[in-house]
Design an enzyme around this catalytic site. Structure first.
Site, PDB file in Angstrom:
ATOM      1  N   LEU A  86     -43.620  65.154 -26.162  1.00 55.02           N
ATOM      2  CA  LEU A  86     -42.772  66.252 -26.620  1.00 55.02           C
ATOM      3  C   LEU A  86     -42.592  67.259 -25.488  1.00 55.02           C
ATOM      4  CD1 LEU A  86     -44.123  66.850 -30.236  1.00 55.02           C
ATOM      5  CD2 LEU A  86     -42.459  65.191 -29.395  1.00 55.02           C
ATOM      6  N   GLY A 131     -46.448  62.309 -27.282  1.00 54.47           N
ATOM      7  CA  GLY A 131     -45.262  61.874 -28.031  1.00 54.47           C
ATOM      8  C   GLY A 131     -44.676  60.567 -27.504  1.00 54.47           C
ATOM      9  N   ASN A 153     -53.132  62.390 -26.229  1.00 57.50           N
ATOM     10  CA  ASN A 153     -54.043  63.300 -25.503  1.00 57.50           C
ATOM     11  C   ASN A 153     -53.986  64.729 -26.028  1.00 57.50           C
ATOM     12  OD1 ASN A 153     -51.395  63.641 -24.624  1.00 57.50           O
ATOM     13  ND2 ASN A 153     -51.993  64.274 -22.582  1.00 57.50           N
ATOM     14  N   GLU A 154     -53.493  64.899 -27.283  1.00 60.05           N
ATOM     15  CA  GLU A 154     -53.237  66.250 -27.800  1.00 60.05           C
ATOM     16  C   GLU A 154     -54.426  67.201 -27.690  1.00 60.05           C
ATOM     17  OE1 GLU A 154     -51.883  63.590 -28.897  1.00 60.05           O
ATOM     18  OE2 GLU A 154     -49.797  64.030 -29.351  1.00 60.05           O
TER      19      GLU A 154
HETATM   20  N1  CO8 Z   1     -42.730  68.816 -21.330  1.00 63.25           N
HETATM   21  C1  CO8 Z   1     -42.020  69.564 -20.478  1.00 63.25           C
HETATM   22  N2  CO8 Z   1     -42.019  69.398 -19.143  1.00 63.25           N
HETATM   23  C2  CO8 Z   1     -42.786  68.402 -18.650  1.00 63.25           C
HETATM   24  C3  CO8 Z   1     -43.568  67.584 -19.470  1.00 63.25           C
HETATM   25  C4  CO8 Z   1     -43.520  67.812 -20.884  1.00 63.25           C
HETATM   26  N3  CO8 Z   1     -44.217  67.089 -21.764  1.00 63.25           N
HETATM   27  N4  CO8 Z   1     -44.221  66.693 -18.699  1.00 63.25           N
HETATM   28  C5  CO8 Z   1     -43.859  66.964 -17.417  1.00 63.25           C
HETATM   29  N5  CO8 Z   1     -42.997  67.999 -17.385  1.00 63.25           N
HETATM   30  C6  CO8 Z   1     -42.314  68.557 -16.210  1.00 63.25           C
HETATM   31  C7  CO8 Z   1     -43.325  69.078 -15.160  1.00 63.25           C
HETATM   32  O1  CO8 Z   1     -43.736  70.388 -15.448  1.00 63.25           O
HETATM   33  C8  CO8 Z   1     -42.465  68.995 -13.898  1.00 63.25           C
HETATM   34  O2  CO8 Z   1     -41.588  70.105 -13.916  1.00 63.25           O
HETATM   35  P1  CO8 Z   1     -41.070  70.774 -12.513  1.00 63.25           P
HETATM   36  O3  CO8 Z   1     -40.371  69.672 -11.774  1.00 63.25           O
HETATM   37  O4  CO8 Z   1     -40.186  71.885 -12.961  1.00 63.25           O
HETATM   38  O5  CO8 Z   1     -42.301  71.242 -11.801  1.00 63.25           O
HETATM   39  C9  CO8 Z   1     -41.596  67.737 -14.130  1.00 63.25           C
HETATM   40  O6  CO8 Z   1     -41.586  67.526 -15.554  1.00 63.25           O
HETATM   41  C10 CO8 Z   1     -42.159  66.502 -13.458  1.00 63.25           C
HETATM   42  O7  CO8 Z   1     -43.510  66.347 -13.868  1.00 63.25           O
HETATM   43  P2  CO8 Z   1     -44.624  65.767 -12.895  1.00 63.25           P
HETATM   44  O8  CO8 Z   1     -44.449  66.315 -11.513  1.00 63.25           O
HETATM   45  O9  CO8 Z   1     -45.948  65.985 -13.552  1.00 63.25           O
HETATM   46  O10 CO8 Z   1     -44.230  64.206 -12.895  1.00 63.25           O
HETATM   47  P3  CO8 Z   1     -45.164  62.964 -12.549  1.00 63.25           P
HETATM   48  O11 CO8 Z   1     -44.238  61.813 -12.428  1.00 63.25           O
HETATM   49  O12 CO8 Z   1     -46.092  63.280 -11.402  1.00 63.25           O
HETATM   50  O13 CO8 Z   1     -46.108  62.769 -13.837  1.00 63.25           O
HETATM   51  C11 CO8 Z   1     -46.500  62.585 -16.208  1.00 63.25           C
HETATM   52  C12 CO8 Z   1     -45.524  62.351 -15.054  1.00 63.25           C
HETATM   53  C13 CO8 Z   1     -47.705  61.662 -16.059  1.00 63.25           C
HETATM   54  C14 CO8 Z   1     -45.762  62.278 -17.507  1.00 63.25           C
HETATM   55  C15 CO8 Z   1     -46.985  64.056 -16.168  1.00 63.25           C
HETATM   56  O14 CO8 Z   1     -45.846  64.897 -16.034  1.00 63.25           O
HETATM   57  C16 CO8 Z   1     -47.722  64.509 -17.405  1.00 63.25           C
HETATM   58  O15 CO8 Z   1     -48.873  64.162 -17.589  1.00 63.25           O
HETATM   59  N6  CO8 Z   1     -47.043  65.298 -18.270  1.00 63.25           N
HETATM   60  C17 CO8 Z   1     -47.633  65.883 -19.446  1.00 63.25           C
HETATM   61  C18 CO8 Z   1     -47.707  64.911 -20.537  1.00 63.25           C
HETATM   62  C19 CO8 Z   1     -48.332  65.515 -21.761  1.00 63.25           C
HETATM   63  O16 CO8 Z   1     -49.493  65.839 -21.793  1.00 63.25           O
HETATM   64  N7  CO8 Z   1     -47.524  65.694 -22.806  1.00 63.25           N
HETATM   65  C20 CO8 Z   1     -47.978  66.260 -24.015  1.00 63.25           C
HETATM   66  C21 CO8 Z   1     -46.840  66.832 -24.767  1.00 63.25           C
HETATM   67  S1  CO8 Z   1     -47.367  67.377 -26.372  1.00 63.25           S
HETATM   68  C22 CO8 Z   1     -46.938  66.099 -27.437  1.00 63.25           C
HETATM   69  O17 CO8 Z   1     -46.210  65.217 -27.098  1.00 63.25           O
HETATM   70  C23 CO8 Z   1     -47.474  66.092 -28.850  1.00 63.25           C
HETATM   71  C24 CO8 Z   1     -47.544  67.423 -29.458  1.00 63.25           C
HETATM   72  C25 CO8 Z   1     -47.948  67.359 -30.930  1.00 63.25           C
HETATM   73  C26 CO8 Z   1     -47.869  68.742 -31.524  1.00 63.25           C
HETATM   74  C27 CO8 Z   1     -48.538  68.797 -32.839  1.00 63.25           C
HETATM   75  C28 CO8 Z   1     -48.817  70.235 -33.299  1.00 63.25           C
HETATM   76  C29 CO8 Z   1     -49.332  70.341 -34.714  1.00 63.25           C
END
Ligand code: CO8
Length: 278
Positions: A86, A131, A153-154
């Site tokens: 997400l 997500g 990994n939430e």
């Molecule tokens: N949302 C928004 N932006 C993101 C996200 C994301 N999930 N993931 C990465 N980005 C952005 C980064 O901040 C970066 O932005 P910028 O270029 O402006 O600096 C850009 O995307 C590129 O990211 P990376 O440099 O990190 O790219 P890599 O190719 O090195 O890595 C990964 C890719 C492995 C996907 C890494 O970005 C990562 O680990 N991202 C986070 C993933 C994560 O933990 N997501 C969790 C989201 S929460 C969810 O899905 C469930 C929520 C449930 C809620 C329930 C509540 C009750």
């Protein structure tokens, strides 16, 4: 001259391409021989699931149902990321109306994908946290390329995965492994994911993953569409009904969570840690 079956396929291809031509973040290609649709998420850089991408996925899933699709392969146009989950920017300092639409669209996509009549498979060609993992888990089969990571990994973000995220994981892994994975927020390597049953097969690359997904889906060509769909519903119906009957309560739970100062601080720190990687 085209057979009746071929005519239906050509017609359904046209219908899909009519919707597909309006899509910005999703590429849809239907194989005219098998009728299987390959749906590619295409929102660089990491396919983070914001409201527009989720809405396009939702439209696509409905189109496939309308067109009596023979199957769906979900994949990504990115060479390294299936989906980053997400979009954290939808949840960080959220706009009150937009965040409601965001969460109801997340619910809608899960209900449509997890409960789809047509068979589904995920060709996981890049990292698949949170997500992204949920989307893969919502499919019936998962094939993943080597040296990637996947998981819910939430807890690592200070967030609690909703019960329907948990049910999706428990549908493919043991209760014990699910509890451990969710509480620790484990990101599994491809090999580890295979061991716990989170994925079904390892492929050499994206094309190989798509081919293996297709082989899985083609097995249903000889199975009654109705019998298949009802059996799937019997297997998944409880989790689906739990959310269908509690969508408002689930939304309120999400809003309470996402608006809490502690979760907001956690999201802020997490965003900072992503930026700090560079
Ligand atoms: N949302 C928004 N932006 C993101 C996200 C994301 N999930 N993931 C990465 N980005 C952005 C980064 O901040 C970066 O932005 P910028 O270029 O402006 O600096 C850009 O995307 C590129 O990211 P990376 O440099 O990190 O790219 P890599 O190719 O090195 O890595 C990964 C890719 C492995 C996907 C890494 O970005 C990562 O680990 N991202 C986070 C993933 C994560 O933990 N997501 C969790 C989201 S929460 C969810 O899905 C469930 C929520 C449930 C809620 C329930 C509540 C009750």
């Amino acid at each position: 001259m085209l057979s009746l079956k071929q005519c239906v396929q050509v017609l359904s291809m046209r219908c899909i391409s009519m919707s597909a031509s309006k899509l910005k973040y999703v590429n849809v290609a239907v194989d005219d021989k098998t009728g299987i649709a390959t749906v590619e998420m295409n929102r660089p850089p990491v396919n983070s699931l914001n409201t527009p991408l989720l809405q396009e996925l939702s439209t696509t899933l409905s189109d496939l149902t309308k067109n009596k699709s023979r199957g769906l392969i979900l994949t990504s146009s990115s060479p390294t990321v299936f989906s980053a989950g997400l979009d954290i920017l939808e949840m960080y300092k959220p706009d009150p109306e937009r965040v409601k639409l965001f969460w109801t669209t997340v619910q809608e996509v899960w209900l449509k994908l997890y409960g789809s009549v047509y068979p589904t498979a995920a060709a996981i060609n890049g990292h698949s946290p949170a997500g992204g993992c949920l989307l893969a888990l919502s499919c019936e089969y998962r094939v993943m390329a080597p040296k990637l990571t996947i998981g819910l990994n939430e807890t690592r973000l200070g967030i609690v995965a909703p019960t329907w995220f948990q049910a999706s994981m428990q549908n493919v892994m043991s209760v014990r492994d699910t509890e451990k994975a969710l509480t620790l927020g484990t990101m599994f390597s491809t090999d580890e994911a295979l061991k716990v049953g989170l994925i079904d097969e390892v492929a050499s690359d994206k094309q190989d993953a798509i081919k293996r997904c297709e082989q899985f889906l083609l097995q249903f060509a000889k199975i009654s569409v109705e019998a298949r769909a009802m059996t799937k519903r019997n297997c998944r119906g409880k989790a689906i009904a739990d959310l269908e009957n509690n969508r408002e309560a689930d939304l309120q739970n999400f809003l309470g969570f996402v608006n809490s100062p502690k979760v907001q601080r956690g999201l802020e720190l997490y965003l900072e840690s992503l930026k700090a990687k560079k």
